[in-house]
Design a protein around this motif. Structure first.
Motif, PDB file in Angstrom:
ATOM      1  N   PRO A 189      13.648   0.659  -8.028  1.00  0.00           N
ATOM      2  CA  PRO A 189      13.647  -0.749  -7.614  1.00  0.00           C
ATOM      3  C   PRO A 189      13.007  -0.977  -6.246  1.00  0.00           C
ATOM      4  O   PRO A 189      12.329  -1.984  -6.038  1.00  0.00           O
ATOM      5  CB  PRO A 189      15.146  -1.102  -7.596  1.00  0.00           C
ATOM      6  CG  PRO A 189      15.756  -0.187  -8.598  1.00  0.00           C
ATOM      7  CD  PRO A 189      14.988   1.101  -8.464  1.00  0.00           C
ATOM      8  N   VAL A 190      13.208  -0.044  -5.318  1.00  0.00           N
ATOM      9  CA  VAL A 190      12.582  -0.176  -3.999  1.00  0.00           C
ATOM     10  C   VAL A 190      11.066  -0.076  -4.134  1.00  0.00           C
ATOM     11  O   VAL A 190      10.316  -0.871  -3.546  1.00  0.00           O
ATOM     12  CB  VAL A 190      13.106   0.904  -3.033  1.00  0.00           C
ATOM     13  CG1 VAL A 190      12.324   0.882  -1.722  1.00  0.00           C
ATOM     14  CG2 VAL A 190      14.590   0.701  -2.758  1.00  0.00           C
ATOM     15  N   ALA A 191      10.597   0.900  -4.906  1.00  0.00           N
ATOM     16  CA  ALA A 191       9.160   1.068  -5.116  1.00  0.00           C
ATOM     17  C   ALA A 191       8.558  -0.159  -5.791  1.00  0.00           C
ATOM     18  O   ALA A 191       7.471  -0.628  -5.419  1.00  0.00           O
ATOM     19  CB  ALA A 191       8.897   2.318  -5.951  1.00  0.00           C
ATOM     20  N   ALA A 192       9.266  -0.697  -6.782  1.00  0.00           N
ATOM     21  CA  ALA A 192       8.774  -1.893  -7.475  1.00  0.00           C
ATOM     22  C   ALA A 192       8.707  -3.089  -6.525  1.00  0.00           C
ATOM     23  O   ALA A 192       7.773  -3.902  -6.597  1.00  0.00           O
ATOM     24  CB  ALA A 192       9.672  -2.213  -8.666  1.00  0.00           C
ATOM     25  N   ALA A 193       9.683  -3.196  -5.622  1.00  0.00           N
ATOM     26  CA  ALA A 193       9.674  -4.294  -4.653  1.00  0.00           C
ATOM     27  C   ALA A 193       8.481  -4.171  -3.716  1.00  0.00           C
ATOM     28  O   ALA A 193       7.855  -5.174  -3.353  1.00  0.00           O
ATOM     29  CB  ALA A 193      10.984  -4.291  -3.856  1.00  0.00           C
ATOM     30  N   TYR A 194       8.141  -2.950  -3.325  1.00  0.00           N
ATOM     31  CA  TYR A 194       6.982  -2.762  -2.448  1.00  0.00           C
ATOM     32  C   TYR A 194       5.688  -3.085  -3.181  1.00  0.00           C
ATOM     33  O   TYR A 194       4.779  -3.708  -2.618  1.00  0.00           O
ATOM     34  CB  TYR A 194       6.944  -1.335  -1.927  1.00  0.00           C
ATOM     35  CG  TYR A 194       5.827  -1.106  -0.925  1.00  0.00           C
ATOM     36  CD1 TYR A 194       5.790  -1.822   0.266  1.00  0.00           C
ATOM     37  CD2 TYR A 194       4.823  -0.173  -1.171  1.00  0.00           C
ATOM     38  CE1 TYR A 194       4.779  -1.619   1.198  1.00  0.00           C
ATOM     39  CE2 TYR A 194       3.804   0.037  -0.237  1.00  0.00           C
ATOM     40  CZ  TYR A 194       3.792  -0.695   0.934  1.00  0.00           C
ATOM     41  OH  TYR A 194       2.785  -0.494   1.846  1.00  0.00           O
ATOM     42  N   ALA A 195       5.601  -2.685  -4.455  1.00  0.00           N
ATOM     43  CA  ALA A 195       4.416  -3.019  -5.248  1.00  0.00           C
ATOM     44  C   ALA A 195       4.251  -4.532  -5.358  1.00  0.00           C
ATOM     45  O   ALA A 195       3.129  -5.058  -5.267  1.00  0.00           O
ATOM     46  CB  ALA A 195       4.524  -2.389  -6.641  1.00  0.00           C
ATOM     47  N   SER A 196       5.364  -5.238  -5.529  1.00  0.00           N
ATOM     48  CA  SER A 196       5.314  -6.701  -5.592  1.00  0.00           C
ATOM     49  C   SER A 196       4.902  -7.294  -4.245  1.00  0.00           C
ATOM     50  O   SER A 196       4.168  -8.281  -4.194  1.00  0.00           O
ATOM     51  CB  SER A 196       6.691  -7.252  -5.998  1.00  0.00           C
ATOM     52  OG  SER A 196       7.040  -6.819  -7.294  1.00  0.00           O
ATOM     53  N   ALA A 197       5.365  -6.673  -3.155  1.00  0.00           N
ATOM     54  CA  ALA A 197       5.006  -7.158  -1.819  1.00  0.00           C
ATOM     55  C   ALA A 197       3.503  -6.995  -1.576  1.00  0.00           C
ATOM     56  O   ALA A 197       2.867  -7.863  -0.967  1.00  0.00           O
ATOM     57  CB  ALA A 197       5.802  -6.407  -0.757  1.00  0.00           C
TER      58      ALA A 197
END
Length: 374
Positions: free
Chosen positions: A130-138
């Motif tokens: 989830p952290v990695a996905a949030a960074y990809a979205s950012a």
């Protein structure tokens, strides 16, 4: 169900639905491991409920008395350093200096983002899917193009894959997050009218952009190669530029590009006439080389996107890379054979060369239709 030691860490082994399960208890302390085993056995026998299990495990792993017994994680701030040491020790660091510099910048930017958005993250082990996905979205929300995001996430994935060799607790959370990229669909060649406007805007902008644009237009070199083109790679007497593209350096491909006589040759002659003052002047475009070779590719005072805006060209479909598409398209329109285009562009396959050729080739098609009608 039993515990055993592996690399100085205690693990638990048990069977579940016919499968052999092994899990790290993340501790060096035998007493802590024994307590965890007792808790797991009690839970398996149904002697205690889930809440009791959670509280017992919290007591074992979460209390201050046991904090020192917990297996230390890999500090997030030291992620790149750990990666570099591990990759070197395992012989996995056989990549160019540019690649390593880019990976370091990708990790440092992610760590800076994590410090702002997820201050509780302390170790590499804490970086979950989830952290990695949030960074990809950012990255996407920040306007990073698909190809840029793919490169950044790919670098992070490579780093985390190597880090997973350091600790069994580290998993690569970046897989599956990289967008698909179709370069030819994103980059369009300039029309002849757009070429003239962009070159005029480049002359107005200065900072070496006029020569950079002429080089890209008449050689199909990528920006990184234009920015770091050395004086000794330019043979004005022989009328040729010999250069090993940075992107394909591992393939030892050197391109030999004839120097266009009317626009590029005079511009190169003028640039080469300036005196050499220091090591940075070994590069043709001193200012571009200075910024490009800095960690993180620090930006020039004037960006090519600013030049596109001044020229009235859509930056959503055009970038500096569009010059590469432009020359390949013009060569296609002129009937230049694909082998020659590949030699100039440094392409290794016909398929890649065709992706850069946006010409309709109507004359050839008309001849084919006419021939088939006879």
């Amino acid at each position: 169900m039993r515990i055993y030691k592996r690399h100085n860490t205690w693990w638990v082994r048990y069977r579940l639905n016919g499968a052999d399960i092994r899990r790290s208890l993340k501790t060096y302390d035998r007493a802590v491991a024994d307590g965890a085993l007792a808790t797991l056995r009690a839970a398996r026998c149904g002697l205690v409920g889930r809440e009791v299990v959670d509280s017992m495990l919290d007591a074992i792993y979460g209390g201050p008395a046991r904090a020192a017994a917990r297996m230390p994680g890999t500090p997030l701030d030291g992620a790149y350093g750990t990666y570099a040491r591990t990759a070197e020790a395992a012989g996995l660091d056989r990549v160019g200096a540019d690649t390593l510099r880019r990976r370091r910048a990708a990790v440092e930017r992610f760590v800076a983002w994590a410090r702002r958005e997820h201050p509780a993250l302390a170790t590499v082990e804490d970086v979950t899917g989830p952290v990695a996905a949030a960074y990809a979205s950012a990255l996407r929300a920040a306007g990073r193009k698909d190809k840029t995001r793919r490169n950044v996430l790919g670098d992070l994935s490579t780093v985390w894959t190597v880090l997973s060799k350091v600790s069994a607790s580290i998993r690569n959370p970046w897989t599956g997050l990289m967008p698909r990229v179709g370069d030819a669909a994103e980059r369009l060649p300039f029309t002849r009218e757009e070429e003239a406007r962009v070159l005029a805007a480049a002359r107005e902008a200065g900072h070496g952009w006029p020569l950079a644009c002429l080089l890209a237009r008449h050689t199909a070199l990528r920006y990184g190669d234009v920015a770091t083109l050395r004086r000794d790679e330019i043979d004005l007497v022989g009328g040729v530029i010999r250069h090993r593209p940075r992107k394909t350096a591992r393939h030892s491909i050197t391109v030999a590009i004839p120097i266009e006589a009317h626009e590029l040759a005079p511009a190169l002659r003028e640039a080469l006439s300036t005196p050499v003052r220091d090591d940075l002047d070994a590069y043709l475009l001193r200012e571009h080389a200075y910024y490009y070779l800095r960690p993180g590719h620090s930006k020039l005072p004037v960006q090519f996107a600013d030049i596109l805006d001044a020229a009235g060209v859509d930056r959503a479909t055009h970038t500096f890379h569009s010059w590469r598409h432009t020359l390949n398209t013009r060569m296609g329109e002129a009937g230049v054979d694909i082998e020659t285009r590949k030699r100039i562009s440094g392409h290794t396959t016909d398929e890649m060369s065709r992706r850069y050729d946006h010409a309709e080739h109507l004359d050839e098609s008309r001849r084919a239709i006419a021939a088939a009608a006879l």
